[in-house]
Design a protein around this motif. Structure first.
Motif, PDB file in Angstrom:
ATOM      1  N   ARG A 169       0.940  -1.393   0.147  1.00  0.00           N
ATOM      2  CA  ARG A 169       0.085   0.003   0.049  1.00  0.00           C
ATOM      3  C   ARG A 169       0.814   1.185  -0.056  1.00  0.00           C
ATOM      4  O   ARG A 169       0.472   2.201  -0.750  1.00  0.00           O
ATOM      5  N   ARG A 170       1.896   1.224   0.804  1.00  0.00           N
ATOM      6  CA  ARG A 170       2.849   2.525   1.037  1.00  0.00           C
ATOM      7  C   ARG A 170       3.364   2.653  -0.212  1.00  0.00           C
ATOM      8  O   ARG A 170       3.724   3.651  -0.773  1.00  0.00           O
ATOM      9  N   ARG A 171       3.888   1.508  -0.900  1.00  0.00           N
ATOM     10  CA  ARG A 171       4.867   1.664  -2.282  1.00  0.00           C
ATOM     11  C   ARG A 171       3.704   2.066  -3.456  1.00  0.00           C
ATOM     12  O   ARG A 171       4.292   2.967  -4.200  1.00  0.00           O
ATOM     13  N   VAL A 172       2.493   1.751  -3.410  1.00  0.00           N
ATOM     14  CA  VAL A 172       1.503   2.336  -4.500  1.00  0.00           C
ATOM     15  C   VAL A 172       1.403   3.622  -4.237  1.00  0.00           C
ATOM     16  O   VAL A 172       1.594   4.372  -5.151  1.00  0.00           O
ATOM     17  N   GLU A 173       1.185   4.072  -3.028  1.00  0.00           N
ATOM     18  CA  GLU A 173       1.082   5.657  -2.885  1.00  0.00           C
ATOM     19  C   GLU A 173       2.108   6.378  -3.195  1.00  0.00           C
ATOM     20  O   GLU A 173       1.885   7.334  -3.727  1.00  0.00           O
ATOM     21  N   ALA A 174       3.482   5.686  -3.054  1.00  0.00           N
ATOM     22  CA  ALA A 174       4.535   6.324  -3.212  1.00  0.00           C
ATOM     23  C   ALA A 174       4.484   6.586  -4.862  1.00  0.00           C
ATOM     24  O   ALA A 174       5.141   7.609  -5.424  1.00  0.00           O
ATOM     25  N   GLU A 175       4.172   5.599  -5.555  1.00  0.00           N
ATOM     26  CA  GLU A 175       4.171   5.692  -7.107  1.00  0.00           C
ATOM     27  C   GLU A 175       3.166   6.651  -7.509  1.00  0.00           C
ATOM     28  O   GLU A 175       3.426   7.396  -8.214  1.00  0.00           O
ATOM     29  N   VAL A 176       1.942   7.194  -6.906  1.00  0.00           N
ATOM     30  CA  VAL A 176       1.182   7.959  -7.079  1.00  0.00           C
ATOM     31  C   VAL A 176       1.623   9.345  -6.848  1.00  0.00           C
ATOM     32  O   VAL A 176       1.452  10.333  -7.872  1.00  0.00           O
ATOM     33  N   SER A 177       2.354   9.433  -5.828  1.00  0.00           N
ATOM     34  CA  SER A 177       2.828  10.847  -5.618  1.00  0.00           C
ATOM     35  C   SER A 177       4.277  11.282  -6.097  1.00  0.00           C
ATOM     36  O   SER A 177       4.485  12.476  -6.346  1.00  0.00           O
ATOM     37  N   VAL A 178       4.631  10.443  -7.080  1.00  0.00           N
ATOM     38  CA  VAL A 178       5.980  10.789  -7.790  1.00  0.00           C
ATOM     39  C   VAL A 178       5.638  11.455  -8.923  1.00  0.00           C
ATOM     40  O   VAL A 178       4.486  11.238  -9.694  1.00  0.00           O
TER      41      VAL A 178
END
Length: 182
Positions: A173-182
């Motif tokens: 979940r954290r890694r997907v969210e990090a992908e969105v914010s990049v």
């Protein structure tokens, strides 16, 4: 039969108990299907992999050294066969040119958004540890498996599986969210 362990089912199957065989198949078919489809095989090839795995089990049942680890044995056998089939077949994706067109086909905007979400998810999924990826695959593709079966298949103590799965999902979940914010 549902209350029997894999080891008990193997012992009964060795004695030609058809109910034990049916329970082994019922319990493990989603696992085999998951292993084959995860390798990127088409439905027909995945079915062949499952059939091959059951045939191999029937031929090898008396030689299985650790019947309690039947789930792991089946997954390994199916995964190896799926990789072999994929290598032989390549990544061909046949298209039915004569069949009816897909109903309710999504528009281009939906396709782009879905594709972007899938890319982010799979990119993040690929960064997980092998153990996390395997646990999440089994939980997603074979939801009927017991914690004991999943734990045995991935080599995690049953008591640790729930917390390990939760940690894996949180990292994903954290890694997907990090992908969105990049």
């Amino acid at each position: 039969m549902e209350e029997l362990t894999n080891a008990e089912l193997v012992v009964r199957a060795r004695l030609h108990d058809q109910d034990a065989w049916r329970e082994i198949v019922r319990r493990h078919l989603p696992l085999l299907w998951s292993a084959a489809r995860t390798a990127g095989l088409r439905e027909a090839d995945a079915a062949d992999v499952c059939q091959y795995t059951w045939l191999t089990l029937s031929e090898s049942l008396h030689r299985i050294r650790e019947p309690a680890k039947l789930s792991g044995w089946l997954i390994t056998t199916a995964r190896n066969e799926a990789l072999r089939v994929r290598k032989v077949r390549g990544r061909e994706l046949p298209v039915d040119l004569w069949g009816p067109p897909e109903a309710d086909y999504p528009g281009p905007e939906e396709l782009v958004l879905d594709s972007e979400r899938a890319v982010r998810l799979w990119r993040a999924f690929g960064t997980l540890t092998d153990q996390c990826r395997e646990i999440l695959r089994l939980v997603a593709y074979a939801p009927g498996l017991s914690y004991q079966d999943v734990a045995g298949a991935v080599g995690v103590p049953v008591g640790n599986l729930g917390s390990t799965r939760s940690r894996c999902l949180a990292v994903l979940r954290r890694r997907v969210e990090a992908e969105v914010s990049v």
